[in-house]
Design a protein around this motif. Sequence first.
Motif, mmCIF file in Angstrom:
data_model
loop_
_atom_site.group_PDB
_atom_site.id
_atom_site.type_symbol
_atom_site.label_atom_id
_atom_site.label_comp_id
_atom_site.label_asym_id
_atom_site.label_seq_id
_atom_site.Cartn_x
_atom_site.Cartn_y
_atom_site.Cartn_z
ATOM 1 N N SER A 235 0.670 -1.321 0.193
ATOM 2 C CA SER A 235 -0.183 0.485 0.449
ATOM 3 C C SER A 235 0.814 0.821 -0.182
ATOM 4 C CB SER A 235 -1.398 0.295 1.449
ATOM 5 O OG SER A 235 -0.219 -0.030 2.378
ATOM 6 N N PHE A 236 2.463 1.397 0.507
ATOM 7 C CA PHE A 236 2.670 2.655 0.461
ATOM 8 C C PHE A 236 3.630 2.604 -1.062
ATOM 9 C CE2 PHE A 236 3.261 0.692 4.912
ATOM 10 C CZ PHE A 236 1.993 1.566 5.112
ATOM 11 N N GLY A 237 3.841 2.051 -1.840
ATOM 12 C CA GLY A 237 4.472 1.385 -2.962
ATOM 13 C C GLY A 237 5.515 1.085 -3.341
ATOM 14 N N ASN A 238 5.870 0.163 -2.173
ATOM 15 C CA ASN A 238 6.928 -0.617 -2.091
ATOM 16 C C ASN A 238 6.473 -1.881 -3.156
ATOM 17 O OD1 ASN A 238 8.593 1.819 -0.224
ATOM 18 N ND2 ASN A 238 7.313 0.676 1.287
ATOM 19 N N ILE A 239 7.988 -2.172 -3.696
ATOM 20 C CA ILE A 239 8.197 -3.402 -4.364
ATOM 21 C C ILE A 239 8.632 -4.198 -3.811
ATOM 22 C CG2 ILE A 239 8.323 -4.188 -7.272
ATOM 23 C CD1 ILE A 239 9.348 -0.900 -6.338
ATOM 24 N N TYR A 240 7.952 -5.367 -3.715
ATOM 25 C CA TYR A 240 8.325 -7.046 -3.778
ATOM 26 C C TYR A 240 8.595 -8.005 -4.771
ATOM 27 C CZ TYR A 240 6.501 -5.545 1.186
ATOM 28 O OH TYR A 240 5.897 -4.512 1.700
ATOM 29 N N VAL A 241 9.697 -8.704 -4.256
ATOM 30 C CA VAL A 241 10.096 -9.003 -5.767
ATOM 31 C C VAL A 241 10.689 -10.909 -5.368
ATOM 32 C CG1 VAL A 241 11.753 -9.728 -7.816
ATOM 33 C CG2 VAL A 241 10.881 -7.304 -7.277
ATOM 34 N N ALA A 242 9.835 -11.953 -5.576
ATOM 35 C CA ALA A 242 9.898 -12.651 -5.421
ATOM 36 C C ALA A 242 11.312 -13.641 -6.335
ATOM 37 C CB ALA A 242 8.964 -13.945 -5.414
ATOM 38 N N ASP A 243 12.382 -14.357 -5.972
ATOM 39 C CA ASP A 243 13.422 -14.913 -5.717
ATOM 40 C C ASP A 243 14.210 -16.123 -6.114
ATOM 41 O OD1 ASP A 243 16.578 -15.857 -6.774
ATOM 42 O OD2 ASP A 243 16.959 -13.266 -7.283
ATOM 43 N N SER A 244 13.907 -16.736 -7.344
ATOM 44 C CA SER A 244 12.993 -18.484 -7.657
ATOM 45 C C SER A 244 14.923 -19.083 -6.614
ATOM 46 C CB SER A 244 13.218 -18.918 -8.380
ATOM 47 O OG SER A 244 12.721 -20.221 -8.920
ATOM 48 N N GLY A 245 16.242 -18.436 -7.441
ATOM 49 C CA GLY A 245 16.771 -19.012 -7.142
ATOM 50 C C GLY A 245 16.984 -18.416 -5.331
ATOM 51 N N TRP A 246 17.484 -17.505 -5.398
ATOM 52 C CA TRP A 246 17.778 -17.605 -3.825
ATOM 53 C C TRP A 246 16.865 -17.690 -2.883
ATOM 54 C CZ3 TRP A 246 22.176 -17.721 -4.686
ATOM 55 C CH2 TRP A 246 23.355 -16.158 -5.941
#
Length: 383
Positions: free
Chosen positions: A292-303
Amino acid sequence: MPGRFRRTFCLSMVLVVVGLVSASRAGNEEKKQSRNAAKTNAAKTEAQYVELTWPEAPETPRIKVIDVLASEADLGRKITTRESMMKFLTGTKPQIARIYQPRDVAVSDDGTRVYASDFGQSVIFIFDLEHRKVSTIRSETPFGLALDALENLYVVEQESRRIVVFDRQGNKLRVITHPRLIRPTDIAIDRQRKLIYVADPGKKNSEEHSVKVLNFEGELVRTIGKGKGDCQGCLFFPTYVAIDKVGNIYVTSTLNARVDVFDPAGTYLKTIGERGTSFGMFDKPKGVALDSFGNIYVADSGWSNVQIFNQKGEVLLFFGGRGDYPGLLKNPTGIAIDKNNKIYVADYLNYRLTVYQLVNTKAEDSYIALPASPVRNEEKAAK
C-alpha cells in the motif's frame, strides 16, 4: 448333553463379555494415553516453534510469518460425517486435496479469498478464509492469475496460449486469445484503463520476449519491450508482471536478473536490481507485487527469498531464505499483497502458500534505511 452344552455356551458367553469389557477398557486406556501423548507432543512442538521475523531482534520487526496454506486442513475445517464414517470403516482418514505446484497467487479486494494456480494438477485452488473452506476450478496448465473489479478470475493457460475468464462461482465466461501469444505466463489488469498485460517469454530461440497489452475484447493494443536482450527496455524471459496505482508496469526479466519498469504508454523508466549475490541483487526474479506504500516486492526463485525496494529502487529488506520451516521458502514463484499488506507467496517446492504480514511500518519508513542482512548465497535450486 443339552444341559452341558447350555452350561458351556453360557460360560463361553461370560468369557466373551469379560473379554470385550477388558478389551474396551484397554482400548479406552490406549486412546487416553494416545491423546495425552498427542497433547504432550503438541505442547513440545508449540514450545519449540519460533515465529520468524525480519529483521531479527533486537531490530524492529517489519515482516513476520503468520500462516501457511496448502489445503482445507490449514483453515481449521472440521472432519465431515462422511469422512468420519470412512475413517471408521477403513481405519484411515481420506487425504484432503492440497496444492502441488503453485505458480501464482491472487487475493480478493476484501482480502477474504485467495486464489492459487496449480500448474501440475491443472486446477485453481480458492481459499475462502471467511468460511474456512477450499474449492477448486479445473483449468488446463494454469499459470498467471488476476482479478477484475467484479472479482472475475483471469487465468493464463500456458499450453493453450490463452486467457480463460471465470466468474466468482467458477463458471467460464469467455476465452481471450491472440495469435501473437507464444508462451504466456503471468497476467495483470489495469482496471482504470481496461487493459490486460500478459508476460510472454516466448521460447528459447524466439525474439518475442515481451509483454502483450490487450483490451478486454482480446485485441492487441501494443507490446512492451524493445526485444530480446539486456539493453535498457529490452527483456529476456519476462515471466511476471504487476501494475501500480498510476498504471506503471513492473516486469521481472528473469534471465536478465532484474525488474524493468515502464510507464502506462510502455516507455521504459528504470531498472531495479541486477545479477549478483549481494543485498539488492537477484538470481532468478519471478513474482512482483506492490504494497500500500508503493514498495516493490520481488520473489527470487534462485535465492528463495523476497526482497523489498522503494520507488527509488533502493533495497530496504529481504525475508525468507531457503528451507521448509514455516516462513522459509523453496523456489518461490508468484506473489500477491492485499490492501492490509498481508503478503502471499507461492512457495513452489514447499507445495504451499506462505503468508506474511508487514508490521510496524509507515509510509515514511520506505525512505529510511532499514536494518538489512546480507543475502546469503543459498543453495541454488535445480533449474
